[in-house]
Design a protein around this motif. Structure first.
Motif, PDB file in Angstrom:
ATOM      1  N   ASP A 243       4.113  54.823 -74.554  1.00 17.73           N
ATOM      2  CA  ASP A 243       3.070  54.825 -73.264  1.00 17.73           C
ATOM      3  C   ASP A 243       3.700  55.716 -72.422  1.00 17.73           C
ATOM      4  N   ASP A 244       2.863  56.277 -71.637  1.00 17.13           N
ATOM      5  CA  ASP A 244       3.486  56.905 -70.242  1.00 17.13           C
ATOM      6  C   ASP A 244       4.450  58.219 -70.509  1.00 17.13           C
ATOM      7  N   PHE A 245       3.542  59.235 -71.178  1.00 22.03           N
ATOM      8  CA  PHE A 245       4.553  60.380 -71.356  1.00 22.03           C
ATOM      9  C   PHE A 245       4.518  61.344 -70.177  1.00 22.03           C
ATOM     10  N   HIS A 246       5.716  61.619 -69.710  1.00 19.95           N
ATOM     11  CA  HIS A 246       5.783  62.653 -68.668  1.00 19.95           C
ATOM     12  C   HIS A 246       6.515  63.931 -69.231  1.00 19.95           C
ATOM     13  N   VAL A 247       6.105  65.178 -68.898  1.00 21.38           N
ATOM     14  CA  VAL A 247       6.867  66.242 -69.655  1.00 21.38           C
ATOM     15  C   VAL A 247       6.782  67.484 -68.548  1.00 21.38           C
ATOM     16  N   SER A 248       7.637  68.276 -68.744  1.00 25.71           N
ATOM     17  CA  SER A 248       7.821  69.584 -67.788  1.00 25.71           C
ATOM     18  C   SER A 248       8.406  68.716 -66.623  1.00 25.71           C
ATOM     19  N   MET A 249       9.538  67.937 -66.600  1.00 26.54           N
ATOM     20  CA  MET A 249       9.636  67.236 -65.113  1.00 26.54           C
ATOM     21  C   MET A 249      11.114  68.080 -64.687  1.00 26.54           C
ATOM     22  N   THR A 250      11.088  68.102 -63.621  1.00 28.65           N
ATOM     23  CA  THR A 250      12.101  68.581 -62.486  1.00 28.65           C
ATOM     24  C   THR A 250      13.375  67.672 -62.447  1.00 28.65           C
ATOM     25  N   GLU A 251      14.440  67.792 -62.072  1.00 31.37           N
ATOM     26  CA  GLU A 251      15.269  66.685 -61.792  1.00 31.37           C
ATOM     27  C   GLU A 251      14.793  65.700 -60.784  1.00 31.37           C
ATOM     28  N   GLN A 252      14.253  66.547 -59.369  1.00 27.23           N
ATOM     29  CA  GLN A 252      13.747  65.552 -58.680  1.00 27.23           C
ATOM     30  C   GLN A 252      12.810  64.432 -59.088  1.00 27.23           C
ATOM     31  N   GLU A 253      11.941  65.108 -59.960  1.00 26.59           N
ATOM     32  CA  GLU A 253      10.822  63.942 -60.511  1.00 26.59           C
ATOM     33  C   GLU A 253      11.490  62.975 -61.439  1.00 26.59           C
ATOM     34  N   VAL A 254      12.635  63.270 -62.194  1.00 25.28           N
ATOM     35  CA  VAL A 254      13.194  62.415 -62.726  1.00 25.28           C
ATOM     36  C   VAL A 254      13.718  61.351 -61.838  1.00 25.28           C
ATOM     37  N   LYS A 255      14.394  61.602 -60.776  1.00 19.72           N
ATOM     38  CA  LYS A 255      15.038  60.861 -59.820  1.00 19.72           C
ATOM     39  C   LYS A 255      14.135  59.973 -59.217  1.00 19.72           C
ATOM     40  N   ASP A 256      12.822  60.642 -58.888  1.00 20.01           N
ATOM     41  CA  ASP A 256      11.775  59.951 -58.407  1.00 20.01           C
ATOM     42  C   ASP A 256      11.231  58.650 -59.362  1.00 20.01           C
ATOM     43  N   LEU A 257      11.230  58.987 -60.565  1.00 19.28           N
ATOM     44  CA  LEU A 257      10.536  58.009 -61.374  1.00 19.28           C
ATOM     45  C   LEU A 257      11.403  57.111 -61.972  1.00 19.28           C
ATOM     46  N   GLN A 258      12.727  57.188 -61.768  1.00 18.19           N
ATOM     47  CA  GLN A 258      13.774  56.315 -61.853  1.00 18.19           C
ATOM     48  C   GLN A 258      13.722  55.116 -60.754  1.00 18.19           C
ATOM     49  N   LEU A 259      13.685  55.807 -59.512  1.00 19.47           N
ATOM     50  CA  LEU A 259      13.463  54.891 -58.331  1.00 19.47           C
ATOM     51  C   LEU A 259      12.023  53.846 -58.467  1.00 19.47           C
ATOM     52  N   TYR A 260      11.038  54.713 -58.666  1.00 23.29           N
ATOM     53  CA  TYR A 260       9.943  53.992 -58.868  1.00 23.29           C
ATOM     54  C   TYR A 260      10.013  52.840 -59.917  1.00 23.29           C
ATOM     55  N   GLN A 261      10.638  53.153 -61.035  1.00 17.35           N
ATOM     56  CA  GLN A 261      10.822  52.176 -62.158  1.00 17.35           C
ATOM     57  C   GLN A 261      11.748  50.848 -61.392  1.00 17.35           C
ATOM     58  N   LEU A 262      12.881  51.200 -60.789  1.00 19.21           N
ATOM     59  CA  LEU A 262      13.703  50.196 -60.273  1.00 19.21           C
ATOM     60  C   LEU A 262      12.792  49.295 -59.183  1.00 19.21           C
ATOM     61  N   ASN A 263      12.029  49.746 -58.308  1.00 16.73           N
ATOM     62  CA  ASN A 263      11.212  49.048 -57.439  1.00 16.73           C
ATOM     63  C   ASN A 263      10.189  48.302 -58.153  1.00 16.73           C
ATOM     64  N   LYS A 264       9.725  48.692 -59.155  1.00 11.99           N
ATOM     65  CA  LYS A 264       8.614  48.144 -59.881  1.00 11.99           C
ATOM     66  C   LYS A 264       9.271  46.909 -60.604  1.00 11.99           C
ATOM     67  N   ILE A 265      10.484  47.148 -61.342  1.00 15.18           N
ATOM     68  CA  ILE A 265      11.053  45.865 -61.780  1.00 15.18           C
ATOM     69  C   ILE A 265      11.377  44.749 -61.005  1.00 15.18           C
ATOM     70  N   LYS A 266      12.029  45.147 -59.699  1.00 16.02           N
ATOM     71  CA  LYS A 266      12.383  44.326 -58.626  1.00 16.02           C
ATOM     72  C   LYS A 266      11.226  43.622 -58.008  1.00 16.02           C
ATOM     73  N   ASN A 267      10.025  44.209 -57.860  1.00  9.26           N
ATOM     74  CA  ASN A 267       8.750  43.603 -57.213  1.00  9.26           C
ATOM     75  C   ASN A 267       8.088  42.677 -58.545  1.00  9.26           C
ATOM     76  N   GLU A 268       8.290  42.949 -59.694  1.00  3.90           N
ATOM     77  CA  GLU A 268       7.671  42.223 -60.693  1.00  3.90           C
ATOM     78  C   GLU A 268       8.722  41.008 -61.198  1.00  3.90           C
ATOM     79  N   THR A 269      10.061  41.220 -60.876  1.00  2.00           N
ATOM     80  CA  THR A 269      11.159  40.225 -61.334  1.00  2.00           C
ATOM     81  C   THR A 269      11.261  39.221 -60.351  1.00  2.00           C
ATOM     82  N   TYR A 270      11.573  39.603 -59.156  1.00  2.00           N
ATOM     83  CA  TYR A 270      12.235  38.667 -57.980  1.00  2.00           C
ATOM     84  C   TYR A 270      11.019  38.056 -57.250  1.00  2.00           C
ATOM     85  N   THR A 271      11.478  36.987 -56.700  1.00  2.00           N
ATOM     86  CA  THR A 271      10.412  36.024 -55.943  1.00  2.00           C
ATOM     87  C   THR A 271      10.382  36.923 -54.446  1.00  2.00           C
TER      88      THR A 271
END
Length: 277
Positions: A243-271
């Motif tokens: 799922d969800d392919f991202h191509v031609s990414m910059t380093e900043q886009e990678v960092k933004d996606l990693q941060l988005y992923q961490l926040n999503k996991i936190k919001n979906e996991t913790y009460t």
């Protein structure tokens, strides 16, 4: 008829379909065939010769039209989507499968990937576990028909010119041995980078879609494509989900996606009570 008493007289086609009763009234007509039965002409003539009897084979025109319309709908439903690509583009089409089908992806071989493989991210596995995909759809390599896990095959994205800082990301789940995602050279089809599901051995994450990254900086400027491979004909998670392919990414886009992923996991996991601490 006067020259050859054994001749079989056949009336076939549009007029036979529209005015069958008029033709039946014509003396000497042995076989009457409507438009939908034209392919049966040789069998019907042989039957008339053998049985020495008249044969009328005309279907109701409304039934014929209904059947033809239904067949067109079925063919359109199961036909491979139109595949068009622009190698100068720096992105791929339908990167997250949000069309609900495999538009923008080409089946290279096998039967592991079919239109039925694109399924809602809202579905659960093992009754109570989410896949944690992005958007509304993802590719479930196990959902390909009755052959399921034993099916093998490959599919690829549209070709694109790798840009940005050369980083690529996607989500992958399941995938026992010989299942992976590859970045391929658009000219030679060489597999430049291969990534498999490194979390497959964790029983709690076997089917969960997990974010992976490719460092393809060495290939910036090349025409390439993404390839999904299921080359495992056995059972036991012998399929791959993506799922969800991202191509031609910059380093900043990678960092933004990693941060988005961490926040999503936190919001979906913790009460809510935990988040308020």
């Amino acid at each position: 008829i006067k020259q050859n008493e054994d001749a079989v007289i056949v009336v076939m086609g549009c007029y036979a379909q529209l005015k069958p009763e008029d033709i039946k009234a014509i003396e000497g007509v042995d076989v009457l065939i409507g438009t939908s039965n034209r392919g049966k002409i040789f069998d019907l003539v042989n039957e008339a010769l053998l049985n020495k009897q008249k044969i009328y084979c005309v279907d109701n025109i409304l039934d014929v039209k209904k059947y033809e319309d239904e067949r067109k709908e079925q063919l359109a439903k199961y036909a491979a989507p139109v595949f068009e690509e622009d190698p100068t583009s720096t992105t791929i089409q339908n990167a997250g499968f949000e069309t609900g089908d495999l538009t923008g992806w080409k089946i290279l071989s096998g039967t592991a990937f079919t239109p039925a493989s694109v399924v809602p991210t809202s579905q659960y596995y093992w009754n109570d576990r989410m896949v944690y995909g992005e958007g509304e759809y993802y590719v479930d390599g196990n959902n390909n028909g009755s052959i399921a896990e034993s099916a093998i095959g490959e599919m690829r994205s549209t070709k694109f010119t790798l840009a940005g800082d050369g980083y690529i990301s996607f989500m992958i789940g399941a995938g026992a041995s010989n299942c992976y995602v590859a970045l391929c050279d658009g000219a030679t089809d060489e597999e430049l980078i291969k990534v498999s599901n490194t979390a497959f051995n964790d029983p709690n994450l076997a089917l969960t879609l997990l974010r992976q990254y490719m460092d393809a900086r060495a290939h910036v400027g090349k025409v390439v494509y993404m390839k999904v491979v299921d080359n495992n004909p056995s059972s036991g998670f012998a399929f791959v989900n993506v799922d969800d392919f991202h191509v031609s990414m910059t380093e900043q886009e990678v960092k933004d996606l990693q941060l988005y992923q961490l926040n999503k996991i936190k919001n979906e996991t913790y009460t809510d009570s935990y988040n308020s601490l």
